[in-house]
Scaffold this motif. Sequence first.
Motif, PDB file in Angstrom:
ATOM      1  N   ALA A 271      23.281  20.168  71.199  1.00  0.00           N
ATOM      2  CA  ALA A 271      23.787  20.876  72.369  1.00  0.00           C
ATOM      3  C   ALA A 271      23.092  22.224  72.437  1.00  0.00           C
ATOM      4  N   LEU A 272      22.478  22.504  73.568  1.00  0.00           N
ATOM      5  CA  LEU A 272      21.849  23.798  73.833  1.00  0.00           C
ATOM      6  C   LEU A 272      22.658  24.448  74.948  1.00  0.00           C
ATOM      7  N   VAL A 273      23.247  25.586  74.667  1.00  0.00           N
ATOM      8  CA  VAL A 273      24.173  26.193  75.623  1.00  0.00           C
ATOM      9  C   VAL A 273      23.880  27.674  75.785  1.00  0.00           C
ATOM     10  N   TYR A 331      25.610  24.055  80.053  1.00  0.00           N
ATOM     11  CA  TYR A 331      25.733  23.254  78.837  1.00  0.00           C
ATOM     12  C   TYR A 331      24.781  22.070  78.944  1.00  0.00           C
ATOM     13  N   SER A 332      24.023  21.817  77.859  1.00  0.00           N
ATOM     14  CA  SER A 332      23.098  20.678  77.855  1.00  0.00           C
ATOM     15  C   SER A 332      23.059  20.053  76.479  1.00  0.00           C
ATOM     16  N   GLU A 333      22.657  18.775  76.444  1.00  0.00           N
ATOM     17  CA  GLU A 333      22.467  18.065  75.181  1.00  0.00           C
ATOM     18  C   GLU A 333      21.105  17.384  75.215  1.00  0.00           C
ATOM     19  N   TYR A 334      20.323  17.641  74.163  1.00  0.00           N
ATOM     20  CA  TYR A 334      18.983  17.063  74.092  1.00  0.00           C
ATOM     21  C   TYR A 334      18.937  15.970  73.033  1.00  0.00           C
ATOM     22  N   ASP A 335      18.437  14.789  73.446  1.00  0.00           N
ATOM     23  CA  ASP A 335      18.275  13.656  72.535  1.00  0.00           C
ATOM     24  C   ASP A 335      16.804  13.566  72.156  1.00  0.00           C
ATOM     25  N   PRO A 336      16.436  13.882  70.933  1.00  0.00           N
ATOM     26  CA  PRO A 336      15.018  13.880  70.547  1.00  0.00           C
ATOM     27  C   PRO A 336      14.392  12.481  70.546  1.00  0.00           C
ATOM     28  N   LYS A 337      15.201  11.435  70.460  1.00  0.00           N
ATOM     29  CA  LYS A 337      14.643  10.075  70.457  1.00  0.00           C
ATOM     30  C   LYS A 337      14.180   9.661  71.845  1.00  0.00           C
ATOM     31  N   THR A 338      14.910  10.070  72.859  1.00  0.00           N
ATOM     32  CA  THR A 338      14.572   9.660  74.230  1.00  0.00           C
ATOM     33  C   THR A 338      13.961  10.793  75.054  1.00  0.00           C
ATOM     34  N   ARG A 339      14.020  12.001  74.559  1.00  0.00           N
ATOM     35  CA  ARG A 339      13.579  13.225  75.267  1.00  0.00           C
ATOM     36  C   ARG A 339      14.398  13.471  76.536  1.00  0.00           C
TER      37      ARG A 339
END
Length: 467
Positions: A271-273, A331-339
């Motif tokens: 989560a990047l907030v 508020y954001s969430e980053y998934d490194p597997k799917t970008r």
Amino acid sequence: MSQFPSQSTEINSSATRDVTPMVALKEIVARLHREQNKIQELLSSLGFALRSFNNLNQFLELIPFMAAKVTDADGSALFLYKPNGQVTLEQLHWQDSQQRKSIRKALEIASSQITLFPSSVPLATTGILDDQMQMYLGPDVQVFGTAIIVKHTERGWLYVLSRDPDYSWTETRQKLVRLVADQTAVAIGNDELSVELRKKELLDQELEIAAEIQRRLLPRLCPNIPGAVLAARFKPANRVGGDYYDFIATNHTTNYPSYPHHLSQENTCWALVIADVMGKGVPAGLIMTMLRGMLRGEVLHGNSAAGILQNLNRVMYADLENSNRFVTMFYSEYDPKTRVLSYSNAAHNPPLWWHAASRTVTRLDTMGMLIGLDANSQYENGQALLEPGDTVIYYTDGLTDAAAASGDRFSEDNFITSFSAACRYCNGPQEIADYLFDKVQEFIGTEKQNTDDMTLVVLQISQDDEP
């Protein structure tokens, strides 16, 4: 014998008549000189006491004694006004110890009859205290006084008292007692200034503790995310700020809330907030601290980005409504597997997305109200597929609203232009963040301090990344 005095007798008699006035004049001059020296020594001692005493009460004890001595009065009384409007006898000097008790009692009764109010006419024009003192002291005591003025405000009176019917309130005596009263005013002013300085020092210590707590609550290091690089920079306008940013590992297996720099599980979503509490200083900092704790609790439930903002708004609504403050948050969430970057916005400045392939900038935004404005606010979900080389920058309006001496704002257009240039020429997220801060500071001037908190978070996808 001759009926007339001798010539020598006449000469001696004449010499005696000439010498006697001369001797008397010399004695008068010598006495005046001694009196002048005595007054100078007394005033010098008073000045030394003013510089040396750290205790105001000790200094005030000297004032009536000095006033009586320099004016040849039988006694002197110092009256001060209290915050509740009461006039009190602060100090009294009276030479005759037998009479001192009765004099004090009369003065205390006189002052107890008077209470000042903000609308009262100053005693200097009404003579209320003079009349009361004369009433209780009786006609045998002459009363003369002068006001004590501190920062253009009447704070009390200094009186000299005499039982001598021939005592006169000469111009010299008036000047001397005013000089003593002025020294008293300086001492009172200095004491109040010292109290304010001590309060300020205590407040500074508390602010420094609050600032240290806030620094510890913000991420000390950016986490390692596979295929991405992060950088952040925070500059509060005051020691305690209302801006907030965070990196939160959303997987329950992650050792959160501490984020070791080596943490890099490929299955971890982050989560990047970023958020901005309306206002600055300690009140905004307290809300920021409360916001952080509540957000971290919401993230554990595994809701969508919009669901997290909706629940956070509902929980914080009552507290924010009572404080008359609101919060913007992205508020954001980053998934490194799917970008894939999933996000939702609560009226915050939309992050800027630099597309490396097309070298263009777009905004990441969804509809949503301020947190704390309406308990039933609804929020939307959004998604973006980030490509290798893409850069996303999260920021607060302290950067775009930064003002130059002319009053011009840096503006979002200038910020986007600078961001585009930074993405072209800077090497990595940290250089991008530093470049943008430098551009804003250059715009407002090197001598001018920022009037609002400034925060940047930069997320950059590695060029060789493959999902």
